[in-house]
Design an enzyme around this catalytic site. Structure first.
Site, PDB file in Angstrom:
ATOM      1  CE  LYS A  21      -1.558   1.564   4.207  1.00 54.70           C
ATOM      2  NZ  LYS A  21      -1.209   2.961   4.483  1.00 54.70           N
ATOM      3  CG  ASN A  22       2.410   2.669   3.568  1.00 57.31           C
ATOM      4  OD1 ASN A  22       1.236   2.979   3.349  1.00 57.31           O
ATOM      5  ND2 ASN A  22       2.881   2.478   4.790  1.00 57.31           N
ATOM      6  CB  CYS A 115      -3.233  11.055  12.388  1.00 59.43           C
ATOM      7  SG  CYS A 115      -2.974   9.342  12.248  1.00 59.43           S
ATOM      8  NE  ARG A 120       1.098  10.341  10.293  1.00 61.37           N
ATOM      9  CZ  ARG A 120       0.680   9.359   9.497  1.00 61.37           C
ATOM     10  NH1 ARG A 120      -0.492   8.819   9.703  1.00 61.37           N
ATOM     11  NH2 ARG A 120       1.431   8.928   8.512  1.00 61.37           N
ATOM     12  CG  ASP A 308       3.759   1.595   9.493  1.00 60.39           C
ATOM     13  OD1 ASP A 308       3.409   2.454  10.311  1.00 60.39           O
ATOM     14  OD2 ASP A 308       3.989   1.854   8.295  1.00 60.39           O
ATOM     15  NE  ARG A 400      -6.684   4.295   6.186  1.00 60.34           N
ATOM     16  CZ  ARG A 400      -5.764   5.001   6.820  1.00 60.34           C
ATOM     17  NH1 ARG A 400      -5.894   5.253   8.087  1.00 60.34           N
ATOM     18  NH2 ARG A 400      -4.735   5.476   6.188  1.00 60.34           N
TER      19      ARG A 400
HETATM   20  N1  EPU Z   1       7.455  14.500  10.409  1.00 61.09           N
HETATM   21  C1  EPU Z   1       7.733  15.812  10.675  1.00 61.09           C
HETATM   22  N2  EPU Z   1       7.456  16.730   9.698  1.00 61.09           N
HETATM   23  C2  EPU Z   1       6.948  16.390   8.492  1.00 61.09           C
HETATM   24  C3  EPU Z   1       6.692  15.031   8.212  1.00 61.09           C
HETATM   25  C4  EPU Z   1       6.953  14.107   9.215  1.00 61.09           C
HETATM   26  O1  EPU Z   1       8.203  16.166  11.753  1.00 61.09           O
HETATM   27  O2  EPU Z   1       6.747  17.275   7.645  1.00 61.09           O
HETATM   28  C5  EPU Z   1       7.726  13.488  11.447  1.00 61.09           C
HETATM   29  C6  EPU Z   1       6.483  12.659  11.796  1.00 61.09           C
HETATM   30  O3  EPU Z   1       5.662  13.314  12.751  1.00 61.09           O
HETATM   31  C7  EPU Z   1       7.104  11.389  12.320  1.00 61.09           C
HETATM   32  C8  EPU Z   1       8.344  11.225  11.458  1.00 61.09           C
HETATM   33  O4  EPU Z   1       8.604  12.530  10.903  1.00 61.09           O
HETATM   34  O5  EPU Z   1       7.512  11.561  13.652  1.00 61.09           O
HETATM   35  C9  EPU Z   1       8.221  10.238  10.336  1.00 61.09           C
HETATM   36  O6  EPU Z   1       7.020  10.456   9.612  1.00 61.09           O
HETATM   37  P1  EPU Z   1       6.932  10.245   8.049  1.00 61.09           P
HETATM   38  O7  EPU Z   1       6.754  11.570   7.387  1.00 61.09           O
HETATM   39  O8  EPU Z   1       8.039   9.390   7.591  1.00 61.09           O
HETATM   40  O9  EPU Z   1       5.556   9.476   7.897  1.00 61.09           O
HETATM   41  P2  EPU Z   1       4.661   9.496   6.613  1.00 61.09           P
HETATM   42  O10 EPU Z   1       5.524   9.586   5.430  1.00 61.09           O
HETATM   43  O11 EPU Z   1       3.549  10.465   6.763  1.00 61.09           O
HETATM   44  C10 EPU Z   1       4.713   6.912   6.148  1.00 61.09           C
HETATM   45  C11 EPU Z   1       3.732   5.779   6.146  1.00 61.09           C
HETATM   46  C12 EPU Z   1       3.286   5.486   7.563  1.00 61.09           C
HETATM   47  C13 EPU Z   1       4.510   5.123   8.399  1.00 61.09           C
HETATM   48  C14 EPU Z   1       5.532   6.267   8.327  1.00 61.09           C
HETATM   49  C15 EPU Z   1       6.828   5.946   9.049  1.00 61.09           C
HETATM   50  C16 EPU Z   1       2.644   6.005   4.004  1.00 61.09           C
HETATM   51  C17 EPU Z   1       1.412   6.277   3.242  1.00 61.09           C
HETATM   52  N3  EPU Z   1       2.577   6.139   5.329  1.00 61.09           N
HETATM   53  O12 EPU Z   1       4.013   8.024   6.688  1.00 61.09           O
HETATM   54  O13 EPU Z   1       2.441   4.337   7.470  1.00 61.09           O
HETATM   55  O14 EPU Z   1       4.139   4.907   9.731  1.00 61.09           O
HETATM   56  O15 EPU Z   1       5.841   6.561   6.950  1.00 61.09           O
HETATM   57  O16 EPU Z   1       7.415   4.819   8.509  1.00 61.09           O
HETATM   58  O17 EPU Z   1       3.656   5.637   3.429  1.00 61.09           O
HETATM   59  C18 EPU Z   1       0.679   2.907   8.077  1.00 61.09           C
HETATM   60  O18 EPU Z   1       0.836   2.326   6.982  1.00 61.09           O
HETATM   61  O19 EPU Z   1      -0.019   2.448   8.995  1.00 61.09           O
HETATM   62  C19 EPU Z   1       1.359   4.182   8.307  1.00 61.09           C
HETATM   63  C20 EPU Z   1       0.985   5.039   9.254  1.00 61.09           C
END
Ligand code: EPU
Length: 420
Positions: A21-22, A115, A120, A308, A400
């Site tokens: 998915k991701n 969330c 986030r 995850d 999801r």
């Molecule tokens: N963060 C910031 N600023 C930003 C973006 C992120 O401080 O602008 C912080 C977040 O709060 C967190 C860390 O950076 O503490 C990492 O977050 P990241 O941005 O990597 O998360 P994401 O890209 O929004 C993806 C996956 C998540 C998974 C995370 C971490 C997708 C669609 N989602 O989210 O997947 O937990 O990476 O590996 O790829 C799930 O599938 O259940 C899920 C939540």
């Protein structure tokens, strides 16, 4: 709303892992970078994918999705607004911002908001795209961005919790059509970013170093359509490892990429599980011990242990021998499942970003409520181990992100049924 009834079960046999998915979601957003046809195979049939299809349709794409093959074409005028009603259900929709800016030169994407797994923010996405010259403002809950010409730059994308997967994806997708060279430092190294890099290269992008902390991109004038196959879902595979361990049952996982699961295998082996990888047939045999051992787990960006899978492994540790400690370093508040696992007789204490898990001999079936995607998977894992029957409500969360989860578990012999 659907519910699951899960009984204590023994598992056996083989389960096939679906596409990730991701990985699929940012790749779908990347199809906005071309007007040509893209064919994406091995896309899992899930609610988040349907949401992304709806967003792409609103943005002017024509899509067909059958037998896990997604065909994206551009037969309607391009649009640039991703509405709140769709974005609010899935944060990954925010990664339409980069490709829209690159292709349409303007974008209006609803802010995804908070969330249940904790705050986030999107500051890294905005910082990265602003560094490429975009003029970005937040107005009435929308992130509005425009640019005359994106220009390559040096961008440091590290945040307080390390790298960001989707911010890296967003900046990559903008930079491939920017003028000049872009260097992304402290880029996320997750396999899903590697997959996106491969997809962009197939579209004709000039991009090096994806999958490492330094990505170099030479902007191109245009990108073409392509065909691509999505990588297997490492989190689904890890969830089945947890299910096998919770049910003390030997199973075989087929179709996963073992090289994406090193940290997960490391933790499982420390818990006493024998893991045998047969590289020829891409089969992974999981043979848990009678009684799992306690371990300490720290979640980290890839190649560290994935956040995850934190909830699903916690469910296993709830019946391990001894005291385990989980340190959640990505989302310090991602512990909504603790109270639900405790309803099933687990003895888990949350303190700050830590959970202390005192292993019990037995868990008991109970009525529980899923709070998010991975927490719902953890409750299913716990249900397989618990005496008697567990009723899990709000399982729309699990839909999801897990393709045919109850069918796959039933084929392994699990006693799980969905009630409407
Ligand atoms: N963060 C910031 N600023 C930003 C973006 C992120 O401080 O602008 C912080 C977040 O709060 C967190 C860390 O950076 O503490 C990492 O977050 P990241 O941005 O990597 O998360 P994401 O890209 O929004 C993806 C996956 C998540 C998974 C995370 C971490 C997708 C669609 N989602 O989210 O997947 O937990 O990476 O590996 O790829 C799930 O599938 O259940 C899920 C939540």
């Amino acid at each position: 709303m659907d519910k699951f009834i899960v009984e204590k079960s023994k598992l056996s046999g083989t389960v096939r892992i679906s596409g990730s998915k991701n990985a699929a979601l940012p790749i779908m957003a990347a199809t906005l970078l071309t007007d040509n046809k893209c064919v994406v195979k091995n896309v899992p049939c899930l609610r988040d994918i349907t949401t992304m299809i709806k967003i792409l349709e609103v943005l002017g794409k024509k899509i067909s999705f059958k037998d896990n093959i997604l065909v994206v074409e551009s037969k309607k005028p391009r649009k640039h607004v991703a509405p709140y009603r769709l974005v609010k259900t899935m944060r990954a929709s925010f990664c339409c911002l980069g490709p829209l800016l690159a292709k349409v030169k303007k974008a209006k994407v609803a802010l995804p908001g908070g969330c249940v797994i904790g705050p986030r923010p999107v500051n890294l996405h905005i910082k990265g795209l602003a560094s490429l010259g975009a003029d970005i403002s937040i107005k009435k809950g929308y992130c509005q961005a425009e640019v005359k010409k994106l220009k390559g730059n040096h961008i440091y994308l590290g945040g307080p919790f390390g790298s960001s997967v989707l911010a890296t994806a967003n900046v990559m997708m903008a930079a491939v059509l920017a003028q000049g060279d872009t260097f992304i430092e402290h880029a996320a190294c997750e396999p899903e970013i590697n997959a996106l890099g491969q997809f962009l290269e197939k579209m004709g992008a000039e991009i090096q170093g994806y999958g490492t902390p330094l990505i170099k991109i030479k902007g191109k004038k245009r990108l073409e359509g392509c065909e691509f196959e999505v990588i297997p879902d490492r989190i689904e595979a890890g969830t089945f490892v947890a299910a096998a361990m919770a049910a003390s049952s030997k199973i075989t996982i087929e179709g996963a990429d073992p090289s994406h699961l090193t940290s997960v295998f490391e933790a499982s082996r420390k818990m006493g599980t024998k893991i045998t990888v047969s590289s020829k047939s891409r089969q992974i045999e999981i043979k848990p011990p009678k009684k799992l051992k306690a371990v300490n787990i720290t979640t980290l960006p890839y190649p560290g242990f994935p956040t995850d899978l934190q909830a699903q492994f916690m469910a296993c540790l709830a019946k391990a021998n001894g005291i385990s400690l989980i340190n959640e370093k990505i989302y310090p508040d991602r512990f909504m499942h603790v109270a639900e696992l405790n309803r099933m007789g687990a003895l888990i204490q949350k303190t700050g970003p830590y959970a202390i898990i005192e292993g019990r001999n037995k868990l008991q079936g109970a009525q529980t409520q899923a709070s998010d995607l991975r927490a719902s998977a953890a409750l299913v894992v716990a249900g397989l181990a618990a005496e008697g029957s567990s009723k899990i409500s709000r399982i729309y969360h699990i839909d999801r992100g897990y393709e045919n989860i109850e069918d796959k578990l039933q084929k392994l012999g699990a006693n799980i049924k969905r009630i409407k």
